[in-house]
Write a protein that holds these residues in place. Structure first.
Motif, PDB file in Angstrom:
ATOM      1  N   ARG A 159       0.818  -1.205   0.000  1.00 49.26           N
ATOM      2  CA  ARG A 159       0.000   0.000   0.000  1.00 49.26           C
ATOM      3  C   ARG A 159       0.854   1.257   0.000  1.00 49.26           C
ATOM      4  NH1 ARG A 159      -3.527   2.590  -2.387  1.00 49.26           N
ATOM      5  NH2 ARG A 159      -4.121   4.473  -1.279  1.00 49.26           N
ATOM      6  N   ALA A 160       2.043   1.198   0.622  1.00 50.00           N
ATOM      7  CA  ALA A 160       2.947   2.357   0.610  1.00 50.00           C
ATOM      8  C   ALA A 160       3.416   2.652  -0.807  1.00 50.00           C
ATOM      9  CB  ALA A 160       4.136   2.097   1.527  1.00 50.00           C
ATOM     10  N   MET A 161       3.660   1.594  -1.583  1.00 53.24           N
ATOM     11  CA  MET A 161       4.046   1.795  -2.979  1.00 53.24           C
ATOM     12  C   MET A 161       2.900   2.409  -3.768  1.00 53.24           C
ATOM     13  SD  MET A 161       6.157   1.556  -5.527  1.00 53.24           S
ATOM     14  CE  MET A 161       7.433   0.298  -5.403  1.00 53.24           C
ATOM     15  N   ALA A 175      20.165  11.751  -4.345  1.00 51.34           N
ATOM     16  CA  ALA A 175      20.488  10.714  -5.329  1.00 51.34           C
ATOM     17  C   ALA A 175      20.817   9.381  -4.669  1.00 51.34           C
ATOM     18  CB  ALA A 175      21.662  11.174  -6.192  1.00 51.34           C
ATOM     19  N   GLY A 176      21.285   9.429  -3.421  1.00 47.69           N
ATOM     20  CA  GLY A 176      21.700   8.198  -2.755  1.00 47.69           C
ATOM     21  C   GLY A 176      20.582   7.246  -2.407  1.00 47.69           C
ATOM     22  N   ILE A 177      19.328   7.716  -2.360  1.00 50.92           N
ATOM     23  CA  ILE A 177      18.253   6.769  -2.034  1.00 50.92           C
ATOM     24  C   ILE A 177      17.829   5.966  -3.259  1.00 50.92           C
ATOM     25  CG2 ILE A 177      17.444   8.295  -0.203  1.00 50.92           C
ATOM     26  CD1 ILE A 177      14.919   8.758  -1.882  1.00 50.92           C
ATOM     27  N   ARG A 178      18.289   6.357  -4.458  1.00 48.53           N
ATOM     28  CA  ARG A 178      18.058   5.631  -5.704  1.00 48.53           C
ATOM     29  C   ARG A 178      16.564   5.448  -5.970  1.00 48.53           C
ATOM     30  NH1 ARG A 178      20.630   7.190  -8.169  1.00 48.53           N
ATOM     31  NH2 ARG A 178      20.637   5.615  -9.795  1.00 48.53           N
ATOM     32  N   LEU A 179      15.985   6.429  -6.637  1.00 51.87           N
ATOM     33  CA  LEU A 179      14.564   6.364  -6.971  1.00 51.87           C
ATOM     34  C   LEU A 179      14.306   7.087  -8.282  1.00 51.87           C
ATOM     35  CD1 LEU A 179      11.647   5.600  -6.179  1.00 51.87           C
ATOM     36  CD2 LEU A 179      11.516   7.796  -4.960  1.00 51.87           C
ATOM     37  N   GLY A 180      13.599   6.419  -9.169  1.00 51.20           N
ATOM     38  CA  GLY A 180      13.203   7.014 -10.432  1.00 51.20           C
ATOM     39  C   GLY A 180      11.878   6.424 -10.874  1.00 51.20           C
ATOM     40  N   PHE A 181      11.299   7.006 -11.922  1.00 50.97           N
ATOM     41  CA  PHE A 181       9.979   6.591 -12.371  1.00 50.97           C
ATOM     42  C   PHE A 181       9.924   6.521 -13.891  1.00 50.97           C
ATOM     43  CE2 PHE A 181       9.583   8.929  -8.423  1.00 50.97           C
ATOM     44  CZ  PHE A 181       8.728   8.148  -7.660  1.00 50.97           C
ATOM     45  N   GLY A 227      11.973   0.913   1.997  1.00 52.25           N
ATOM     46  CA  GLY A 227      11.080   1.589   2.923  1.00 52.25           C
ATOM     47  C   GLY A 227      11.470   3.041   3.178  1.00 52.25           C
ATOM     48  N   PRO A 228      12.760   3.341   3.423  1.00 51.98           N
ATOM     49  CA  PRO A 228      13.152   4.740   3.604  1.00 51.98           C
ATOM     50  C   PRO A 228      12.873   5.596   2.380  1.00 51.98           C
ATOM     51  CG  PRO A 228      14.815   3.301   4.538  1.00 51.98           C
ATOM     52  CD  PRO A 228      13.851   2.415   3.806  1.00 51.98           C
ATOM     53  N   ALA A 229      13.106   5.056   1.175  1.00 50.40           N
ATOM     54  CA  ALA A 229      12.831   5.819  -0.044  1.00 50.40           C
ATOM     55  C   ALA A 229      11.345   6.112  -0.181  1.00 50.40           C
ATOM     56  CB  ALA A 229      13.337   5.059  -1.272  1.00 50.40           C
ATOM     57  N   LEU A 230      10.504   5.140   0.150  1.00 51.10           N
ATOM     58  CA  LEU A 230       9.061   5.348   0.090  1.00 51.10           C
ATOM     59  C   LEU A 230       8.625   6.462   1.050  1.00 51.10           C
ATOM     60  CD1 LEU A 230       7.841   1.641  -0.014  1.00 51.10           C
ATOM     61  CD2 LEU A 230       7.524   3.326  -1.818  1.00 51.10           C
ATOM     62  N   HIS A 231       9.164   6.435   2.251  1.00 54.09           N
ATOM     63  CA  HIS A 231       8.797   7.440   3.247  1.00 54.09           C
ATOM     64  C   HIS A 231       9.195   8.844   2.771  1.00 54.09           C
ATOM     65  CE1 HIS A 231       8.409   9.366   7.222  1.00 54.09           C
ATOM     66  NE2 HIS A 231       9.536   9.983   6.911  1.00 54.09           N
ATOM     67  N   GLU A 271       6.574  11.976   0.954  1.00 57.48           N
ATOM     68  CA  GLU A 271       6.498  13.281   1.607  1.00 57.48           C
ATOM     69  C   GLU A 271       6.951  14.398   0.666  1.00 57.48           C
ATOM     70  OE1 GLU A 271       9.190  14.709   5.135  1.00 57.48           O
ATOM     71  OE2 GLU A 271       7.607  13.439   5.953  1.00 57.48           O
ATOM     72  N   ALA A 272       8.072  14.180  -0.014  1.00 65.06           N
ATOM     73  CA  ALA A 272       8.667  15.236  -0.837  1.00 65.06           C
ATOM     74  C   ALA A 272       7.819  15.564  -2.063  1.00 65.06           C
ATOM     75  CB  ALA A 272      10.071  14.814  -1.274  1.00 65.06           C
TER      76      ALA A 272
END
Length: 356
Positions: free
Chosen positions: A62-64, A213-219, A241-245, A249-250
């Motif tokens: 659900r977080a995703m 950039a260190g949390i590594r997230l793209g779409f 989990g940290p990247a999702l949080h 928010e951001a």
């Protein structure tokens, strides 16, 4: 289909951020190093504390879904079904090249100069890659790639031109990828809302504008059948989990993003003023980086590196040099002093440089 080239046979790709190698090549450089070799915002998003459960538990589905819903709104995508999240857009590039091949693509055109990983991953997938300088030349290929605004020169391709190219690709059964890694800066207009077309995929980066950039997230933004396929190949729990949080928010914080765009524009004006005062010609950029063009680029790189300031130069374009933004007043003062001393203190001879 072009001959598939093994990954190990590909030419080495040089990127920014390699402070470890910079320290090896310039052991006497001033510390701490100032890394201006990337286009990453030095002012990271001030997220709330990450709960311990984000580290201790597997990410909840659900977080995703919540992240995708917020990302769709932030990017202007048709809906959350059009969003696929990945640990960095870098992970999506080979998957998209493979998708193109599965749909019968044989040739790939890249609007250049460009971030080199797009061409490299397309070659690995078996595509015959050609780099072109005019967007109109991309009509001839099965798989076309445009970075908008472009890295490293900040060139912007207008929305109408991209939509026309997407239409051409649709008519011939091809695929257009538009990499909008730097669109958050306000340079150019996103075409994410047009991803209902089966011929169009848009990439969005989180780490650059939000300075993480260190949390590594793209779409990837594309039709649901494409995003579903991408997610199946990425597998479960692709996003931490940290990247999702942090990203949930951001991406919802429009007040911060609007204020940051203004702040970055002001900082870029300051940077460009320093560079011009050094006699450097501005060749392009965004509000996260500036490209200069000067025959002394290698010498300036060497001079700055000896001062503990890492910038970005390019093997294939020896006169080009890219500067990111300093992060605080101390870094600004060190850069200003190093640039002011350049003409008096630069040593002749070839400059050494690490993979930047």
């Amino acid at each position: 289909m072009g001959e598939k080239i093994p990954e190990k046979a590909q030419p080495a790709i040089r990127h920014g951020g390699n402070l470890g190698l910079a320290r090896l090549l310039f052991p006497q450089a001033s510390e701490p190093w100032i890394d201006l070799s990337t286009g990453i915002n030095p002012h990271s998003y001030p997220h709330s504390p990450v709960p311990a459960s984000a580290f201790a538990r597997l990410p909840e589905p659900r977080a995703m879904e919540t992240l995708k819903e917020i990302a769709a709104t932030a990017f202007g995508a048709p809906s959350a079904a059009y969003i696929a999240a990945s640990p960095g857009t870098q992970m999506l590039m080979p998957l998209l090249a493979q998708t193109a091949v599965q749909h019968g693509a044989r040739t790939c055109g890249v609007l250049s100069p460009a971030y080199a990983e797009h061409a490299r991953t397309a070659r690995i997938a078996g595509l015959t890659v050609t780099e072109v300088s005019d967007v109109s030349d991309l009509d001839a290929f099965d798989y076309a790639i445009v970075i908008n605004p472009n890295n490293p020169d900040g060139r912007v391709t207008d929305r109408g031109t991209l939509l026309s190219l997407a239409g051409t690709m649709r008519d011939k059964g091809g695929l257009l990828v538009v990499d909008e890694a730097f669109i958050e800066t306000g340079c150019g207009e996103s075409i994410a809302a047009a991803c209902h077309s089966e011929s169009l995929i848009v990439l969005r980066s989180f780490g650059k504008f939000y300075g993480m950039a260190g949390i590594r997230l793209g779409f990837a933004i594309a039709r649901p059948e494409i995003t579903t396929d991408l997610e199946s190949r990425l597998g479960p729990w692709a996003i931490s989990g940290p990247a999702l949080h942090i990203a949930t928010e951001a991406l919802a914080d429009k007040m911060w993003s609007d204020a940051m765009r203004l702040r970055l524009r002001e900082k870029t004006e300051r940077l460009n003023g320093l560079l011009k005062n050094t006699g450097l010609a501005i060749a392009g950029g965004t509000s996260l980086f500036t490209l200069v063009r000067d025959e002394r680029a290698a010498l300036l790189f060497d001079h700055l590196a000896k001062s503990g300031i890492l910038t970005r130069i390019f093997d294939e374009r020896r006169n080009d040099m890219r500067f990111g933004l300093p992060g605080n007043e101390m870094e600004w003062r060190r850069l200003e002093m190093a640039l002011a001393n350049f003409n008096d203190r630069i040593q002749p001879g070839p400059g050494r440089h690490p993979p930047a």
